[in-house]
Design a protein around this motif. Structure first.
Motif, short mmCIF file in Angstrom:
data_model
loop_
_atom_site.label_atom_id
_atom_site.label_comp_id
_atom_site.label_asym_id
_atom_site.label_seq_id
_atom_site.Cartn_x
_atom_site.Cartn_y
_atom_site.Cartn_z
N MET A 1 2.55 3.12 -1.89
CA MET A 1 2.75 4.52 -2.26
C MET A 1 1.44 5.28 -2.24
SD MET A 1 5.25 4.01 -5.56
CE MET A 1 4.68 2.39 -6.05
N ARG B 1 -0.77 8.35 -4.23
CA ARG B 1 -1.04 8.52 -5.66
C ARG B 1 0.04 9.32 -6.38
NH1 ARG B 1 -2.72 12.51 -8.52
NH2 ARG B 1 -3.42 13.69 -6.71
N TYR C 1 3.18 7.32 -6.75
CA TYR C 1 2.90 6.24 -7.69
C TYR C 1 2.93 6.76 -9.12
CZ TYR C 1 0.51 2.69 -10.37
OH TYR C 1 0.19 1.78 -11.34
N GLU C 2 2.22 7.85 -9.39
CA GLU C 2 2.15 8.37 -10.76
C GLU C 2 3.53 8.78 -11.28
OE1 GLU C 2 -0.96 11.32 -10.52
OE2 GLU C 2 -2.49 9.83 -11.02
N SER D 1 6.45 7.50 -10.22
CA SER D 1 7.23 6.26 -10.37
C SER D 1 6.77 5.46 -11.59
CB SER D 1 7.10 5.41 -9.11
OG SER D 1 7.63 6.11 -7.99
N ALA D 2 5.46 5.41 -11.83
CA ALA D 2 4.91 4.66 -12.97
C ALA D 2 5.32 5.29 -14.29
CB ALA D 2 3.39 4.58 -12.87
N LYS E 1 3.15 -3.69 -6.22
CA LYS E 1 3.02 -2.28 -5.83
C LYS E 1 1.57 -2.00 -5.45
CE LYS E 1 4.97 -1.75 -9.87
NZ LYS E 1 5.81 -2.93 -10.04
N VAL F 1 -1.05 1.22 -4.34
CA VAL F 1 -1.20 2.66 -4.33
C VAL F 1 -2.48 3.02 -3.59
CG1 VAL F 1 -2.22 2.62 -6.66
CG2 VAL F 1 -1.36 4.76 -5.72
N ALA G 1 -4.66 1.07 -11.94
CA ALA G 1 -3.21 1.15 -11.82
C ALA G 1 -2.62 0.39 -13.00
CB ALA G 1 -2.76 0.56 -10.50
N SER H 1 0.52 -3.74 -10.07
CA SER H 1 0.01 -2.65 -9.23
C SER H 1 -1.44 -2.87 -8.86
CB SER H 1 0.15 -1.31 -9.94
OG SER H 1 1.50 -0.98 -10.15
N SER I 1 5.75 9.74 -0.70
CA SER I 1 4.36 9.63 -0.23
C SER I 1 4.12 10.35 1.08
CB SER I 1 3.96 8.16 -0.12
OG SER I 1 4.24 7.46 -1.31
#
Length: 198
Positions: A64, A66, A69-70, A72-73, A93, A95, A103, A108, A135
């Motif tokens: 992914m 950033r 990722y942010e 999803s996290a 994962k 990123v 991460a 991650s 992404s």
């Protein structure tokens, strides 16, 4: 050898920005419609949800940018008990980011080097499908450098009319070969292309 598989929600006019309506884009949320009771429902329906679960379950890792990722996290760890969240939370994962240092989401890893080198290394080291959800900026880079093996577009029956589009300018033509098409939900079409040059 790993395969890079891009999975994207797009509108008929190619917009990929804020499909769920959580990023603050004024036209976001275009993957939903209101049912007769006034409730928001996903246009892709149950069959589309099952296909998303299967593609995550069948993947060896996620890759992914950033922003994806942010989001999803912050989302999936709070959804424990939902099948797709349990799959995504447990898988490796990666990123791609030049600004993210740590991460914190389990399993991650931050890839902070040159994108094409980092992704090339992942393809050599990971056996199986490396899924790239969302992404947009990362996907444009991967397409430009011939690193995408398969492109799955979940095309929603809406013209958004503005916003970031999945496909940016490229230095040359990028031929694709259609290998599957399927309609799910309320007029959502899933198009699967192979990218011969990768």
């Amino acid at each position: 050898m790993g395969r890079i598989v891009v999975s994207e929600f797009v509108s008929l006019d190619g917009v990929s920005e804020d499909p769920a309506g959580v990023e603050g884009f004024e036209r976001g949320g275009w993957t939903f419609a209101l049912n007769p009771n006034g409730e928001r429902v996903r246009l892709r329906g149950e069959e589309g949800e099952e296909l998303l679960l299967a593609e995550n379950r069948d993947s060896a890792a996620l890759l992914m940018g950033r922003k994806t990722y942010e989001f999803s996290a912050g989302f999936f760890p709070r959804q424990e008990g939902r099948p797709i969240a349990d799959v995504v939370n447990s898988m490796p994962k990666y990123v791609v980011s030049s600004t993210l240092e740590d991460a914190e989401w389990n399993n991650s890893t931050v890839l902070s080097g040159e994108v094409t080198e980092e992704v090339g290394r992942l393809k050599r080291e990971i056996d199986g499908q490396i899924l790239v959800p969302g992404s947009t900026q990362l996907v444009q880079t991967l397409i430009e450098h011939g690193l995408v093996d398969e492109l799955r577009l979940m095309v929603h029956p809406v013209v958004v009319g503005a916003g970031k589009r999945l496909f940016g300018e490229t230095s040359d033509l990028r031929p694709l070969r259609l290998v599957d098409s399927k309609q799910v939900g309320e007029g959502v079409v899933i198009l699967t292309y192979l990218c011969p040059e990768s």
